[in-house]
Design a protein around this motif. Sequence first.
Motif, PDB file in Angstrom:
ATOM      1  N   LEU A   1       0.808  -1.216   0.000  1.00 48.54           N
ATOM      2  CA  LEU A   1       0.000   0.000   0.000  1.00 48.54           C
ATOM      3  C   LEU A   1       0.843   1.270   0.000  1.00 48.54           C
ATOM      4  O   LEU A   1       0.431   2.297  -0.538  1.00 48.54           O
ATOM      5  CB  LEU A   1      -0.925   0.007   1.220  1.00 48.54           C
ATOM      6  N   GLU A   2       2.008   1.206   0.634  1.00 49.66           N
ATOM      7  CA  GLU A   2       2.842   2.419   0.740  1.00 49.66           C
ATOM      8  C   GLU A   2       4.291   2.015   0.960  1.00 49.66           C
ATOM      9  O   GLU A   2       4.578   1.058   1.675  1.00 49.66           O
ATOM     10  CB  GLU A   2       2.359   3.265   1.916  1.00 49.66           C
ATOM     11  N   ILE A   3       5.208   2.760   0.338  1.00 47.35           N
ATOM     12  CA  ILE A   3       6.639   2.594   0.566  1.00 47.35           C
ATOM     13  C   ILE A   3       7.161   3.951   1.011  1.00 47.35           C
ATOM     14  O   ILE A   3       7.041   4.936   0.288  1.00 47.35           O
ATOM     15  CB  ILE A   3       7.367   2.107  -0.709  1.00 47.35           C
ATOM     16  N   SER A   4       7.718   4.009   2.211  1.00 43.41           N
ATOM     17  CA  SER A   4       8.118   5.293   2.805  1.00 43.41           C
ATOM     18  C   SER A   4       9.596   5.609   2.662  1.00 43.41           C
ATOM     19  O   SER A   4      10.070   6.609   3.210  1.00 43.41           O
ATOM     20  CB  SER A   4       7.761   5.296   4.297  1.00 43.41           C
ATOM     21  N   VAL A   5      10.356   4.748   1.990  1.00 39.59           N
ATOM     22  CA  VAL A   5      11.803   4.947   1.865  1.00 39.59           C
ATOM     23  C   VAL A   5      12.228   4.786   0.409  1.00 39.59           C
ATOM     24  O   VAL A   5      11.472   4.282  -0.415  1.00 39.59           O
ATOM     25  CB  VAL A   5      12.583   3.942   2.752  1.00 39.59           C
TER      26      VAL A   5
ATOM     27  N   ILE B   1       7.467   0.428   5.199  1.00 39.90           N
ATOM     28  CA  ILE B   1       6.526  -0.049   4.188  1.00 39.90           C
ATOM     29  C   ILE B   1       5.214  -0.436   4.866  1.00 39.90           C
ATOM     30  O   ILE B   1       5.214  -0.805   6.039  1.00 39.90           O
ATOM     31  CB  ILE B   1       7.156  -1.244   3.426  1.00 39.90           C
ATOM     32  N   ILE B   2       4.119  -0.316   4.128  1.00 44.32           N
ATOM     33  CA  ILE B   2       2.814  -0.765   4.646  1.00 44.32           C
ATOM     34  C   ILE B   2       2.285  -1.844   3.708  1.00 44.32           C
ATOM     35  O   ILE B   2       2.207  -1.644   2.498  1.00 44.32           O
ATOM     36  CB  ILE B   2       1.813   0.398   4.762  1.00 44.32           C
ATOM     37  N   LEU B   3       1.949  -2.986   4.316  1.00 45.31           N
ATOM     38  CA  LEU B   3       1.425  -4.135   3.582  1.00 45.31           C
ATOM     39  C   LEU B   3      -0.028  -4.343   3.983  1.00 45.31           C
ATOM     40  O   LEU B   3      -0.342  -4.463   5.152  1.00 45.31           O
ATOM     41  CB  LEU B   3       2.244  -5.389   3.929  1.00 45.31           C
ATOM     42  N   GLY B   4      -0.921  -4.344   3.004  1.00 38.95           N
ATOM     43  CA  GLY B   4      -2.330  -4.625   3.266  1.00 38.95           C
ATOM     44  C   GLY B   4      -2.562  -6.127   3.147  1.00 38.95           C
ATOM     45  O   GLY B   4      -2.234  -6.739   2.138  1.00 38.95           O
TER      46      GLY B   4
ATOM     47  N   LYS C   1      -7.590  -7.547   5.234  1.00 41.85           N
ATOM     48  CA  LYS C   1      -8.354  -6.342   5.559  1.00 41.85           C
ATOM     49  C   LYS C   1      -7.709  -5.495   6.655  1.00 41.85           C
ATOM     50  O   LYS C   1      -8.377  -4.746   7.354  1.00 41.85           O
ATOM     51  CB  LYS C   1      -9.791  -6.692   5.960  1.00 41.85           C
ATOM     52  N   MET C   2      -6.379  -5.620   6.803  1.00 43.63           N
ATOM     53  CA  MET C   2      -5.648  -4.812   7.785  1.00 43.63           C
ATOM     54  C   MET C   2      -4.420  -4.214   7.106  1.00 43.63           C
ATOM     55  O   MET C   2      -3.899  -4.771   6.142  1.00 43.63           O
ATOM     56  CB  MET C   2      -5.192  -5.669   8.978  1.00 43.63           C
ATOM     57  N   GLU C   3      -3.980  -3.075   7.647  1.00 43.37           N
ATOM     58  CA  GLU C   3      -2.737  -2.466   7.193  1.00 43.37           C
ATOM     59  C   GLU C   3      -1.651  -2.816   8.189  1.00 43.37           C
ATOM     60  O   GLU C   3      -1.800  -2.572   9.384  1.00 43.37           O
ATOM     61  CB  GLU C   3      -2.891  -0.949   7.081  1.00 43.37           C
ATOM     62  N   ASN C   4      -0.560  -3.397   7.708  1.00 44.01           N
ATOM     63  CA  ASN C   4       0.558  -3.799   8.558  1.00 44.01           C
ATOM     64  C   ASN C   4       1.758  -2.919   8.245  1.00 44.01           C
ATOM     65  O   ASN C   4       2.303  -2.986   7.142  1.00 44.01           O
ATOM     66  CB  ASN C   4       0.915  -5.267   8.308  1.00 44.01           C
ATOM     67  N   SER C   5       2.145  -2.088   9.215  1.00 39.79           N
ATOM     68  CA  SER C   5       3.313  -1.216   9.044  1.00 39.79           C
ATOM     69  C   SER C   5       4.565  -1.969   9.454  1.00 39.79           C
ATOM     70  O   SER C   5       4.594  -2.608  10.504  1.00 39.79           O
ATOM     71  CB  SER C   5       3.180   0.031   9.913  1.00 39.79           C
ATOM     72  N   PHE C   6       5.590  -1.868   8.642  1.00 41.03           N
ATOM     73  CA  PHE C   6       6.868  -2.477   8.967  1.00 41.03           C
ATOM     74  C   PHE C   6       7.837  -1.358   9.319  1.00 41.03           C
ATOM     75  O   PHE C   6       8.096  -0.473   8.507  1.00 41.03           O
ATOM     76  CB  PHE C   6       7.394  -3.305   7.790  1.00 41.03           C
ATOM     77  N   LEU C   7       8.358  -1.421  10.543  1.00 38.73           N
ATOM     78  CA  LEU C   7       9.306  -0.430  11.036  1.00 38.73           C
ATOM     79  C   LEU C   7      10.716  -0.968  10.892  1.00 38.73           C
ATOM     80  O   LEU C   7      10.936  -2.189  10.944  1.00 38.73           O
ATOM     81  CB  LEU C   7       9.010  -0.098  12.495  1.00 38.73           C
ATOM     82  N   SER C   8      11.672  -0.081  10.760  1.00 39.48           N
ATOM     83  CA  SER C   8      13.059  -0.506  10.625  1.00 39.48           C
ATOM     84  C   SER C   8      13.516  -1.185  11.918  1.00 39.48           C
ATOM     85  O   SER C   8      13.373  -0.624  12.999  1.00 39.48           O
ATOM     86  CB  SER C   8      13.947   0.704  10.330  1.00 39.48           C
ATOM     87  N   PRO C   9      14.097  -2.381  11.805  1.00 44.01           N
ATOM     88  CA  PRO C   9      14.566  -3.094  12.989  1.00 44.01           C
ATOM     89  C   PRO C   9      15.898  -2.563  13.513  1.00 44.01           C
ATOM     90  O   PRO C   9      16.346  -2.943  14.584  1.00 44.01           O
ATOM     91  CB  PRO C   9      14.714  -4.530  12.495  1.00 44.01           C
ATOM     92  N   ARG C  10      16.531  -1.673  12.741  1.00 43.23           N
ATOM     93  CA  ARG C  10      17.851  -1.158  13.132  1.00 43.23           C
ATOM     94  C   ARG C  10      18.161   0.111  12.357  1.00 43.23           C
ATOM     95  O   ARG C  10      17.471   0.448  11.392  1.00 43.23           O
ATOM     96  CB  ARG C  10      18.928  -2.202  12.855  1.00 43.23           C
ATOM     97  N   ASP C  11      19.210   0.808  12.778  1.00 46.04           N
ATOM     98  CA  ASP C  11      19.735   1.918  11.994  1.00 46.04           C
ATOM     99  C   ASP C  11      20.435   1.319  10.779  1.00 46.04           C
ATOM    100  O   ASP C  11      21.045   0.248  10.877  1.00 46.04           O
ATOM    101  CB  ASP C  11      20.754   2.725  12.797  1.00 46.04           C
ATOM    102  N   GLY C  12      20.361   1.976   9.649  1.00 44.48           N
ATOM    103  CA  GLY C  12      21.041   1.459   8.471  1.00 44.48           C
ATOM    104  C   GLY C  12      20.717   2.243   7.220  1.00 44.48           C
ATOM    105  O   GLY C  12      20.086   3.303   7.270  1.00 44.48           O
ATOM    106  N   VAL C  13      21.156   1.705   6.092  1.00 45.28           N
ATOM    107  CA  VAL C  13      20.938   2.320   4.791  1.00 45.28           C
ATOM    108  C   VAL C  13      20.194   1.309   3.923  1.00 45.28           C
ATOM    109  O   VAL C  13      20.534   0.122   3.905  1.00 45.28           O
ATOM    110  CB  VAL C  13      22.280   2.711   4.134  1.00 45.28           C
ATOM    111  N   ILE C  14      19.185   1.788   3.210  1.00 39.62           N
ATOM    112  CA  ILE C  14      18.393   0.920   2.339  1.00 39.62           C
ATOM    113  C   ILE C  14      19.233   0.554   1.105  1.00 39.62           C
ATOM    114  O   ILE C  14      19.654   1.423   0.357  1.00 39.62           O
ATOM    115  CB  ILE C  14      17.085   1.609   1.899  1.00 39.62           C
ATOM    116  N   LYS C  15      19.472  -0.753   0.931  1.00 43.52           N
ATOM    117  CA  LYS C  15      20.260  -1.247  -0.201  1.00 43.52           C
ATOM    118  C   LYS C  15      19.379  -1.467  -1.427  1.00 43.52           C
ATOM    119  O   LYS C  15      19.751  -1.095  -2.536  1.00 43.52           O
ATOM    120  CB  LYS C  15      20.940  -2.559   0.180  1.00 43.52           C
TER     121      LYS C  15
END
Length: 161
Positions: free
Chosen positions: A104-108, A121-124, A127-141
């Motif tokens: 549903l959404e990509i925030s990075v 990122i948000i995964l639908g 019938k629910m929206e699941n937000s995925f938070l970064s598990p650590r500090d880092g850089v998106i590869k």
Amino acid sequence: MSIGYKVNVNDTFHFDLEKKSISQLDAVSVEKNKFHILHENTPYKAEIISNNFHQKSYTVKVNSNTYTVVISNPLDILIKEMGFETAGSKQVNAIKAPMPGLILEISVVVGQSVKENDNLIILGAMKMENSFLSPRDGVIKSISVSMGDAVDKGQLLIEFE
């Protein structure tokens, strides 16, 4: 004498603190993370500037001096003596879909620096929206999906450098 904690300050000074002496500390919280401390009739202003709960490491400002403090309890010491490390958690290098769903959404973006708990990122799904938070500090590869993509369980979504 019951040692409650071993305290390491700036990797230079090492203290053994008894549980009894800690309980007798005269400290009053004046604001969030700010304290007024009275020790042997001398007042101190203390502030917790930053902390790493998992590493039991704190940056503390006392009056106008800043210190890095690492606190170990008897269990931490025993585990280290046995050759293990506490808080040595597995480094997460990829986010995979835990279930089938729709992106549903990509925030990075690729190359972006993120902090722990930043929204990625948000995964639908179901019938629910699941937000995925970064598990650590880092850089998106890499980002292996686009908005609107349907994903399968276990599919790679985001990878860290």
